[in-house]
Design a protein around this motif. Structure first.
Motif, PDB file in Angstrom:
ATOM      1  N   UNK A 131       0.822  -1.214   0.000  1.00 39.85           N
ATOM      2  CA  UNK A 131       0.000   0.000   0.000  1.00 39.85           C
ATOM      3  C   UNK A 131       0.857   1.266   0.000  1.00 39.85           C
ATOM      4  N   UNK A 132       2.115   1.128  -0.396  1.00 37.72           N
ATOM      5  CA  UNK A 132       3.003   2.288  -0.381  1.00 37.72           C
ATOM      6  C   UNK A 132       2.467   3.413  -1.263  1.00 37.72           C
ATOM      7  N   UNK A 133       1.839   3.076  -2.368  1.00 37.83           N
ATOM      8  CA  UNK A 133       1.298   4.096  -3.257  1.00 37.83           C
ATOM      9  C   UNK A 133       0.172   4.890  -2.642  1.00 37.83           C
ATOM     10  N   UNK A 134      -0.416   4.400  -1.554  1.00 35.50           N
ATOM     11  CA  UNK A 134      -1.521   5.090  -0.888  1.00 35.50           C
ATOM     12  C   UNK A 134      -1.120   5.573   0.504  1.00 35.50           C
ATOM     13  N   UNK A 135       0.148   5.866   0.672  1.00 34.12           N
ATOM     14  CA  UNK A 135       0.649   6.301   1.976  1.00 34.12           C
ATOM     15  C   UNK A 135       0.194   7.723   2.294  1.00 34.12           C
ATOM     16  N   UNK A 136       0.328   8.087   3.573  1.00 35.38           N
ATOM     17  CA  UNK A 136       0.086   9.456   4.049  1.00 35.38           C
ATOM     18  C   UNK A 136       1.434  10.084   4.353  1.00 35.38           C
TER      19      UNK A 136
END
Length: 647
Positions: free
Chosen positions: A519-524
């Motif tokens: 989920x790195x592409x959807x990190x904060x």
């Protein structure tokens, strides 16, 4: 013995005195009776003349005002609005057909409503008022009132009707009301007399149904005098009823509005839980519907459009939808193995891309395998073989026990319709259900949230909250009833090893923040709000050996209903968890590509209490996010303008 003359004289005087007293009392009583007769015959002559003309006294129930529903900030979700209607009492009307013909000349009557009223009239008591025209105008009411002498038994009335100002946003939460049906009455052992009033409305689904007794209130009553033709001459007395209790929810209407809009028209669900108190601050199912359509009876075309929609808008997927949790279940398997001591966070398992068990090959999603992986690497990159190995060592019963400890397979007592229990399967369950023995392949499948394991989006959010806090967080939907605070869902300690929990949380953090995380592409990017999460992709079809040999068909090349479900769970901020989130997108494909971006956006919206700054997103996403925020603002109404607020 003879009495002396003196004694005889005294006795005579006493008798005379008693006679005078008795005679006076009789005369006084006769005088009072005469005065009463004069009062009744002269001063009350008009009243008794009316009664002599076949007048009678009727007792009529006064429906109470239904309790209203508010969000956590006082924004109204379900309210009452004035509604004008025209009723008729059969025994007072005489020739019903003639009276309705006269009424039709004054007011436009809908044929469908009129037929329904005639049917109700035949099966209801003759003295009960039947609604023949609803939601009429004030002009219609005026015309009927002016022509009342020619319309015996007809009464113009003003009542209250339910309205849901926030419409689709709260359809699956609040539910809706509708007229009492024979089916409703058959389910109640001793129905309230209110329910026998034709077209009286009760809750059908959602909160309206589950908390019906709180919301309904108590009926009042009035005594009215009617003449021979059924016209009300006067109201003799009135006893007001007791309004239903007002409810305040834990839902934040602004966040709920955003979540519903962010899910769009996908067949999906999302849940946001406050980790501290267990408050459900948003719980959405998509697509939704307008509950106002059901209040007065939905049309056949509108109902058909809802029931024939393959995305099932009437189903509340957030609590009644059950899905294989896929890789979001891996934390359960990991905690079961860690607590049992069959593995440590540093132990590694070799993943060649598959494992053979009982002459069957169970594949990892990565065909070439992940090599040697430990706890953090296995969660970060979602290696399946690692969890196959753990499950074989710890066994299904321990995994099932941990799943229930974390909320999977637990039916939470929140007042929503059809709340599902889910399933954390055991050997005994399979024997009782299918009369079959549990096999080793069942354990392997269950280890990665496939096979017999099923969970709802609500349960997945609870699981994330319990992993984040180590407490038995329980979802709470009702904040207060008539101002009385309801019990918190904070929960006591689960008794899990905190050091092991910390290791699982760090692995979930790596899922979202390590470059190799799924989920790195959807990190904060905001350091204060970084999240820990887990992607999940659950299969809804079997992949044959032949298909695997030639290459598994991509989701986008399959029919919609054969694509994988996409899932994501998370909590944030990582160091001090405030919210836990779950997102399930039916047949959405991959959890990392479809569910994780939605969950990240919802999490940020909850943390910031509104649209977050673009700096919180990866730079490559900012232009898309800005366009998305602008689009959602256009598409979703301003919640603050949809209903009144109340502190």
């Amino acid at each position: 013995m003879r009495r002396s003359p003196k004694e005889s004289a005294d006795g005579a005087r006493r008798i005379t005195r008693r006679g005078l007293i008795l005679g006076g009392a009789q005369l006084g009583f006769a005088g009072l009776l005469g005065l009463r007769m004069r009062y009744m015959q002269v001063e009350q002559a008009d009243q008794f003349r009316l009664l002599a003309e076949e007048n009678r006294i009727n007792i009529r129930l006064i429906p109470p005002a239904r309790g209203e529903i508010f969000d956590r900030n006082g924004m109204v979700i379900a309210e009452n609005e004035p509604s004008y209607r025209i009723t008729i009492v059969r025994e007072d009307a005489g020739d019903v057909d003639q009276v309705i013909a006269r009424l039709s000349a004054l007011v436009e009557l809908d044929d469908e409503d009129l037929n329904r009223a005639l049917i109700e009239m035949k099966r209801s008591a003759p003295f009960l008022p039947i609604t023949v025209a609803d939601r009429v105008t004030w002009e219609d009411i005026s015309r009927v009132a002016v022509n009342a002498p020619a319309l015996p038994g007809v009464t113009p009335e003003v009542g209250l009707s339910r309205r849901y100002p926030l419409g689709v946003d709260f359809a699956h939460i609040a539910g809706y009301v509708g007229p009492v049906s024979d089916y409703d009455l058959s389910r109640i052992e001793d129905p309230d007399q209110l329910l026998r009033i034709p077209r009286f409305q009760i809750g059908k689904v959602g909160l309206e149904a589950k908390l019906e007794e709180n919301l309904r209130g108590k009926a009042g009553a009035k005594r009215v005098e009617v003449n021979a033709v059924g016209r009300i001459m006067r109201e003799l007395d009135r006893r007001e009823g007791q309004a239903g209790a007002n409810l305040q929810l834990t839902i934040d209407h602004a966040l709920q509005n955003y979540v519903q809009a962010r899910l769009g028209q996908d067949s999906a669900a999302a849940v946001v839980i406050d980790c501290e108190h267990g408050d459900v601050v948003a719980i959405a199912s998509s697509p939704s519907f307008d509950p106002n359509l059901f209040v007065r009876g939905i049309s056949v075309p509108d109902y058909k459009a809802l029931t024939e929609n393959p995305y099932r808008p009437l189903a509340n997927k957030s609590v009644q939808g059950l899905y294989p949790p896929g890789s979001t279940f891996k934390m359960v398997t990991a905690m079961a193995a860690l607590e049992e001591g069959v593995v440590t966070p540093e132990d590694t398992v070799y993943c060649p891309g598959y494992v053979e068990v009982a002459n069957r090959r169970f594949h990892c999603w990565k065909r070439a395998g992940h090599g040697h992986v430990d706890l953090q690497t296995s969660l970060r990159e979602s290696c399946d073989v690692y969890y196959y190995d753990l499950a074989l060592r710890v066994g299904i019963d321990k995994i099932s026990a941990m799943a229930q400890r974390l909320g999977i397979g637990e039916r939470f007592d929140i007042p929503m319709s059809a709340v599902a229990r889910g399933r954390a399967p055991t050997k005994e369950w399979k024997k009782q259900t299918y009369d079959q023995d549990w096999v080793i392949g069942d354990t392997v499948n269950a280890s990665i949230g496939q096979g017999y394991v099923l969970a709802s989006p609500l349960q997945l959010a609870v699981m994330a909250a319990r992993l984040a806090t180590g407490r038995a967080v329980t979802p709470r939907l009702i904040r207060s009833i008539e101002g009385v605070e309801q019990p918190s869902g904070r929960g006591e300690s689960l008794g899990l090893n905190e050091n092991l929990l910390r290791q699982v949380r760090r692995a979930m953090f790596a899922v979202s923040n390590n470059r190799r995380g799924t989920a790195y592409g959807s990190r904060i990017l905001n350091d204060a709000f970084r999240m820990a999460g887990k992607t999940g992709t659950s299969q809804v079809r079997n992949i044959t050996a032949a298909e695997r040999a030639r290459g598994v068909t991509r989701n986008e090349d399959l029919p919609w209903n054969r694509r994988d479900h996409a899932l994501f769970v998370d909590f944030a901020p990582f160091d001090t968890p405030k919210y836990a989130v779950s997102v399930v997108i039916e047949h959405g494909g991959g959890g990392s590509s479809a569910a994780a971006p939605v969950a990240r956006d919802i999490t940020l919206q909850a943390l910031f209490g509104g649209d977050p700054p673009l700096a919180a997103y990866p730079e490559k996403d900012r232009a898309r996010i800005k366009a998305q925020q602008e689009r959602l603002k256009r598409e979703r109404p301003d919640p603050g303008s949809s209903g009144r607020g109340r502190a």
